[in-house]
Each structure stands twice: as structure tokens, then as C-alpha cells.
Design an enzyme around this catalytic site. Sequence first.
Site: not given
Ligand code: BES
Ligand code: ZN
Ligand code: MN
Length: 481
Positions: A249, A333, A272, A331, A254, A261, A335
Site C-alpha cells: 500500500k 482508500e 501510510d 478514508d 492519508d 480524519k 483497499r
Molecule cells: N491508513 C488508515 C489505517 C491506519 C490507521 C494506519 C492507523 C495506521 C494507523 C486507513 O486508510 C484507514 O483510514 N482506515 C479506516 C477504515 C475505515 C474507514 C473503514 C480505519 O481503520 O478507520
Molecule cells: Zn490509509
Molecule cells: Mn484511510
Amino acid sequence: MLPEIIKATAINSNNHNIYLISGIADLPNDIFTDPETEYITRRLAGKNQNTVILNKLGHLTVVCRLSSNEETTRDKEFEKFRKTGESLLSIFNDHKTELVCIVDSGHLPDETLAFTEGMVLGNYQFLKYRNDRAEKESSLKTIEIVSSDLIEKEIAELNILCKAVYTCRSLINEPLSNLNAEKLAQDFEVMAHEAGIKIEVLNKQKIEAMKMGGLLAVNLGSIDPPTFSIMEYKPENAVNSKPIVFVGKGVVYDTGGLSLKPTSSMDTMKCDMSGAAAVASALYAIALAKLPVYVVALVPATDNRPDGNAYVPGDIITMMDGTTVEVLNTDAEGRLILADALTYAKKYDPLLVIDLATLTGAAEAALGRIGIAGMQYKAEKYFPLLVNSSFSVCERIAEFPFWDDYEELLKSEIADLKNIGGKYAGAITAGKFLQHFTEYPWIHLDIAGPAFIDKHDSYRTIGGTGVGVRLLFDFVKGFGS
Ligand code: BES
Ligand code: ZN
Ligand code: MN
């Protein structure tokens, strides 16, 4: 500063030396006087006391007993040796020492390597943006090893692996202001050329031509174009004809996009692209070490930002394989960009695909900084081998359930899939989303927890840890032997 590890032939008592022993009997008697040996014996008799530091005429001399047999497994023991190596670093750096010699007095070649690895990895610093870097930089530049049992090849491999971990950490630590998707791809090009890896970087036009709808949708809110890097290492003596494909990834930043966020969760989001950095750096090490394994690494890269043209919750996008996705959270993104890369991987008819991604806060919540969340599909044969590697290098994988029932949570009324699965089991539903785009043996590693740390933890230095590099290298090395 990355210290270089060199094999030396003889002990030089004018150096600062570390003697690694398994017991007092291993102490070389031409080096230590009887009173010194007596003193060391007394000190090492103390409970939990495995290290003695002497100053022999201005030369730091450390005696360190490695095999304690207190640990329940070899893996735990080796992790302790790495940490012991790191724990002695400050003595030498405080002393402005440039060269340290490790003497393997106890015929402990593997233990000596682990100890050295901890020392080298712990010496990493990211000082590029500090004006006081000259004065902050650690002094250690060379580590000599005197050992009758260690072969040059093992030392060369450790040098390569540590260099790859340093490279990975620096890519992660680099902020967005100096590392957008194009710059990341350029850095991969430099690494690939050095290591003899074939690389092609698809630009936005080519990504459009490939109809990578996930990567393009995430990129809509960005002012910088996306990239898709394809790195191939195919040695003539490869043991496999179908490749192992790594996918990383590469979200260079992000923000969450329009599903923005909260401030505090955004602070570390330059990390990220840790999956991307890890797969590229692992391939770099594999190629530099000339491991006889055909490996490919794919990296979709973009930042995720809420500019005027950004994709919005409610949008329906069409992925590279034609799947339609209802975006309910911008967010989620990672996937979306990974799905296109997993589709692209099909063209290799891969033996195995392993993706690494800082994919979900849910993986981080479940395992903290300690563990990697692992899921697999049709890879029963390879998964235990990868888990074994993960324990050997102490980048441990915990397998999450991957039952079909979780797929239900991704059903959409108006498209083939939703990009979020609801409140619970977030790490698993993210994995299930990805599984939709695979049809080959595949392992998904969610590294959101261990990829980035806010205070140093022994040889895992503050910031990007480089998790995944040692894991993938060890796995592929085992594959080739
Ligand atoms: N990059 C984040 C996940 C992340 C969180 C990485 C903490 C490192 C530390 C990812 O893109 C994300 O934002 N995921 C969301 C998904 C949700 C919206 C379904 C999440 O985990 O909150
Ligand atoms: Zn992310
Ligand atoms: Mn994200």
C-alpha cells in the site's frame, strides 16, 4: 549512520572489544588477567547479570554472556540477543567510538549475528532535517566480527538486510512535502538500478489506460498524479517459474479525503506507504543478496486528499476488473488502490501473493504495536512458513479468522460491493474486500500497528520501523534453500 559489518581475523586489544561468551570458560586467557577474570566471574554470578564493562587502558571492553537458557524458545532468545546488542550501543556512541569489534569467543555464530543485527538496526537515526545533525549523529561506523564460525556470506547478507531496513525507515520517515507518489517511484528506480531489479513506473495516463478505477478515484482529490510501480527480480537460477508477488500500500499521505480524519489521527499518516516501502526494500535486499527466487513487487501510490474534485461518499466507482464499488467512506482508500494491484497481479499467474498494508485502525486496536494481523486465502501451504519466519525475525503475525460470513458485511444494494463493512471486525472486512480481487494463493498482512512508533523500542527506532522487510527476506530466503 549505517555501520558496516566486516569480518576481522584477529583480536586487537587496541580496539574497543565486545566478547560474546556462553560461559566464563570462553574468556580468552591471553587477553584477560587473572584478577580481571575473577572480577568478571563475580559480576556474572549475579542474578540477571550478563554484561560486564571494563575499561582496559582506555579501551572499552565488554563481556557479554549470551546463552542463558532461561528463554522458552530459540526465537525469544534471539530477540533477547538483538536487544542486548542495541542496549550496548550508547556506551560506544557516548564514547564517540567509530569502530567496535565483536569477538565471538563462545562459538555462537547465529547468536553473534543476532546481537550485531540489534546493534546495527538500533543505530538508525533520521537527522536529515535537523541542523544539529553533525553533533547528534552516532559515531559508530564499523563493526568488526572475529569469529571462526561465521562465513563472509552471512555477514554480507546482514549488511544488505540492515541497509534495506534503513532504506525502508527513511522512506517512511520522509514527509509528504518531499515524498509524493512520483518521488516514491523515483526512489524505487534508484534502488532497482542499484540492485539489478527491472522496474517500470506507470504514469497517470497509463493507469487510466489500464482502467485502475480504485487508484484513480482515490487520486481525484490530489494535486499530484498517481503512480503504479512494477518491480521484477528474475534471476537465472530461480527455483520457481511462477513468481511470488508482493503488493504494498503506497498511500503517501492519508488525510481520509472528504471523510476527513480528526487532527490527531492524521499526525502520523505519512506512514501510510509503509507497506510499499517494505515490499520495495525487501525486494531490494533479495536482489542485492542474489537469492535464487523470482519475486515481483507492485506498488500503487497516491495521496488521499479532499481537493475540489475529490471522490465523495456515495460515489460508485468501477475497478480495474470491472467490479463496481459503492464508496461509503473515502478514508477506506487503501483497499481501493490495493484491489487494482491485486487484479494486476493475476497476469503473472502467481505462485503466491503477499500484500502489506497499513490498512485499518482495527488491526492496530486489536494487536497494538506488537503484532501483524494476517489473513490467508488458498495459501494454507505457505502461511505457516511465513508465520515461522515472522517469529524468527520477531515481526510476529497473528492469524485472524477469515470466515465467509464476513463477506456478507460488504454487500451493497446498488453496486457489487461497499468499501466498508460496518462497525465491527474492521481488519477482517478490509481483508475480505481485498479477497474479492484475488483468485490465487494470497496472504494479507495488515501492519497498521507495528509500522510506525512514537517512541523508540530497543532496536526498533522511533518513526517508521521497517516492519516487513526482515520478514519477507527471511521467508524468501527459506524458499530458495
Ligand atoms: N491508513 C488508515 C489505517 C491506519 C490507521 C494506519 C492507523 C495506521 C494507523 C486507513 O486508510 C484507514 O483510514 N482506515 C479506516 C477504515 C475505515 C474507514 C473503514 C480505519 O481503520 O478507520
Ligand atoms: Zn490509509
Ligand atoms: Mn484511510
